[in-house]
Design a protein around this motif. Sequence first.
Motif, PDB file in Angstrom:
ATOM      1  N   TYR A 122       0.831  -1.332   0.105  1.00 63.15           N
ATOM      2  CA  TYR A 122       0.199   0.035   0.009  1.00 63.15           C
ATOM      3  C   TYR A 122       0.932   1.308   0.066  1.00 63.15           C
ATOM      4  O   TYR A 122       1.545   1.650   1.011  1.00 63.15           O
ATOM      5  CB  TYR A 122      -0.965   0.008   0.992  1.00 63.15           C
ATOM      6  N   PRO A 123       0.781   2.051  -0.973  1.00 61.35           N
ATOM      7  CA  PRO A 123       1.417   3.211  -1.180  1.00 61.35           C
ATOM      8  C   PRO A 123       0.857   4.569  -0.845  1.00 61.35           C
ATOM      9  O   PRO A 123       1.130   5.612  -0.823  1.00 61.35           O
ATOM     10  CB  PRO A 123       2.001   3.438  -2.637  1.00 61.35           C
ATOM     11  N   GLU A 142       0.813  10.065   0.944  1.00 59.10           N
ATOM     12  CA  GLU A 142       1.525   9.133   0.046  1.00 59.10           C
ATOM     13  C   GLU A 142       2.703   8.711   0.788  1.00 59.10           C
ATOM     14  O   GLU A 142       3.099   9.275   1.820  1.00 59.10           O
ATOM     15  CB  GLU A 142       1.787   9.659  -1.266  1.00 59.10           C
ATOM     16  N   LEU A 143       3.290   7.385   0.513  1.00 58.73           N
ATOM     17  CA  LEU A 143       4.317   6.914   1.054  1.00 58.73           C
ATOM     18  C   LEU A 143       5.640   7.724   0.788  1.00 58.73           C
ATOM     19  O   LEU A 143       5.951   8.198  -0.214  1.00 58.73           O
ATOM     20  CB  LEU A 143       4.588   5.581   0.652  1.00 58.73           C
ATOM     21  N   ASP A 144       6.570   8.202   1.814  1.00 55.76           N
ATOM     22  CA  ASP A 144       7.686   8.732   1.613  1.00 55.76           C
ATOM     23  C   ASP A 144       8.744   7.376   1.080  1.00 55.76           C
ATOM     24  O   ASP A 144       9.325   6.838   1.874  1.00 55.76           O
ATOM     25  CB  ASP A 144       8.051   9.374   3.218  1.00 55.76           C
ATOM     26  N   PHE A 145       8.953   7.401  -0.069  1.00 56.71           N
ATOM     27  CA  PHE A 145       9.634   6.456  -0.929  1.00 56.71           C
ATOM     28  C   PHE A 145      11.048   6.528  -0.552  1.00 56.71           C
ATOM     29  O   PHE A 145      11.731   5.571  -0.456  1.00 56.71           O
ATOM     30  CB  PHE A 145       9.675   6.625  -2.233  1.00 56.71           C
ATOM     31  N   GLU A 146      11.614   7.840  -0.104  1.00 58.86           N
ATOM     32  CA  GLU A 146      13.120   7.796   0.332  1.00 58.86           C
ATOM     33  C   GLU A 146      13.381   7.157   1.617  1.00 58.86           C
ATOM     34  O   GLU A 146      14.150   6.601   1.905  1.00 58.86           O
ATOM     35  CB  GLU A 146      13.554   9.330   0.404  1.00 58.86           C
ATOM     36  N   LYS A 147      12.367   7.343   2.473  1.00 57.15           N
ATOM     37  CA  LYS A 147      12.736   6.756   3.761  1.00 57.15           C
ATOM     38  C   LYS A 147      12.246   5.239   3.679  1.00 57.15           C
ATOM     39  O   LYS A 147      13.066   4.506   4.295  1.00 57.15           O
ATOM     40  CB  LYS A 147      11.508   7.229   4.817  1.00 57.15           C
ATOM     41  N   GLU A 151      15.535   3.769   4.987  1.00 56.53           N
ATOM     42  CA  GLU A 151      15.502   3.296   6.159  1.00 56.53           C
ATOM     43  C   GLU A 151      14.568   2.222   6.622  1.00 56.53           C
ATOM     44  O   GLU A 151      14.541   1.825   7.898  1.00 56.53           O
ATOM     45  CB  GLU A 151      15.292   4.489   7.142  1.00 56.53           C
ATOM     46  N   GLU A 152      14.222   1.680   5.468  1.00 56.11           N
ATOM     47  CA  GLU A 152      13.058   0.547   5.391  1.00 56.11           C
ATOM     48  C   GLU A 152      12.072   0.666   6.556  1.00 56.11           C
ATOM     49  O   GLU A 152      11.610  -0.033   7.308  1.00 56.11           O
ATOM     50  CB  GLU A 152      13.691  -0.844   5.927  1.00 56.11           C
ATOM     51  N   VAL A 153      11.336   2.103   6.561  1.00 59.93           N
ATOM     52  CA  VAL A 153      10.329   2.388   7.492  1.00 59.93           C
ATOM     53  C   VAL A 153       9.238   3.017   6.757  1.00 59.93           C
ATOM     54  O   VAL A 153       9.523   3.501   5.441  1.00 59.93           O
ATOM     55  CB  VAL A 153      10.722   3.631   8.465  1.00 59.93           C
ATOM     56  N   ILE A 154       8.105   3.064   7.219  1.00 55.12           N
ATOM     57  CA  ILE A 154       6.473   3.381   6.221  1.00 55.12           C
ATOM     58  C   ILE A 154       6.465   4.801   7.253  1.00 55.12           C
ATOM     59  O   ILE A 154       6.242   4.579   8.240  1.00 55.12           O
ATOM     60  CB  ILE A 154       5.531   2.264   6.330  1.00 55.12           C
ATOM     61  N   GLU A 155       6.433   5.679   6.338  1.00 52.95           N
ATOM     62  CA  GLU A 155       6.022   7.090   6.627  1.00 52.95           C
ATOM     63  C   GLU A 155       5.154   7.772   5.710  1.00 52.95           C
ATOM     64  O   GLU A 155       5.528   7.541   4.504  1.00 52.95           O
ATOM     65  CB  GLU A 155       7.270   7.852   6.963  1.00 52.95           C
ATOM     66  N   TRP A 156       4.138   8.416   6.173  1.00 50.13           N
ATOM     67  CA  TRP A 156       3.202   9.124   5.285  1.00 50.13           C
ATOM     68  C   TRP A 156       3.416  10.482   5.213  1.00 50.13           C
ATOM     69  O   TRP A 156       3.545  11.200   6.104  1.00 50.13           O
ATOM     70  CB  TRP A 156       1.708   8.972   5.632  1.00 50.13           C
ATOM     71  N   VAL A 157       3.583  11.215   4.097  1.00 56.90           N
ATOM     72  CA  VAL A 157       3.873  12.422   3.836  1.00 56.90           C
ATOM     73  C   VAL A 157       2.901  13.245   2.739  1.00 56.90           C
ATOM     74  O   VAL A 157       2.109  12.235   2.039  1.00 56.90           O
ATOM     75  CB  VAL A 157       5.238  12.712   3.306  1.00 56.90           C
ATOM     76  N   TYR A 158       2.761  14.343   2.767  1.00 62.72           N
ATOM     77  CA  TYR A 158       2.092  15.156   1.659  1.00 62.72           C
ATOM     78  C   TYR A 158       2.785  15.915   1.016  1.00 62.72           C
ATOM     79  O   TYR A 158       4.156  16.169   1.248  1.00 62.72           O
ATOM     80  CB  TYR A 158       1.170  16.521   2.340  1.00 62.72           C
TER      81      TYR A 158
END
Length: 198
Positions: A122-123, A142-147, A151-158
Amino acid sequence: MNYTLEDVKKFILEFTELEYQFGIGFYDISITDEEWKALVIKLKNCYSIGFGYYSIINTIRDESRMTLKRFNNNKNNLKKRRLFLIRKYENPKFGEGIYKTDSNVIFSCFLGSDVEMGAEVYPTNVSVGIVNGDLKIISSRELDFEKRRNEEVIEWVYNKRSNVYTEDITIKKDGTLVETLRIIEPEHPTWIADYNEG
């Protein structure tokens, strides 16, 4: 009104079906103008009026672009987004652009891609709130693809260039997680860990 996670699941599944029909119908000459307008109205009705995406759903189709080749290409490339997970939060904090929304509860709905990405993950994190007593999409991250990559973490950004960010149609804080509905397990270890969290 007190909505359950099952109510939200039904709402999101109806939304993803409408979204898919909208995507493939854009070039479909077999859909009449009246049918198209009815579909657009239903899709727009899934969004809070304050959410910027609402205003860019195109109601007019260009007949010169409605070719069989475009239709087939579109149909072959698009897929209905999967719903993986819903998390219910209490006492979220909203940006100023989110108005007329019950501030006591929010539902985070984790959606897959509308195109083939390889592994099913899920992106997108779509936020559903209660607006004037009805379930509505009030924001989307949306998923922060860089992180994720670094860093192999899922973080949500605008996206800071989007009207969502500039109009502050944002979730400042999700709030307290109170309930989770797991629907389909994703296919990647990072997402599996996130899916099973909480």
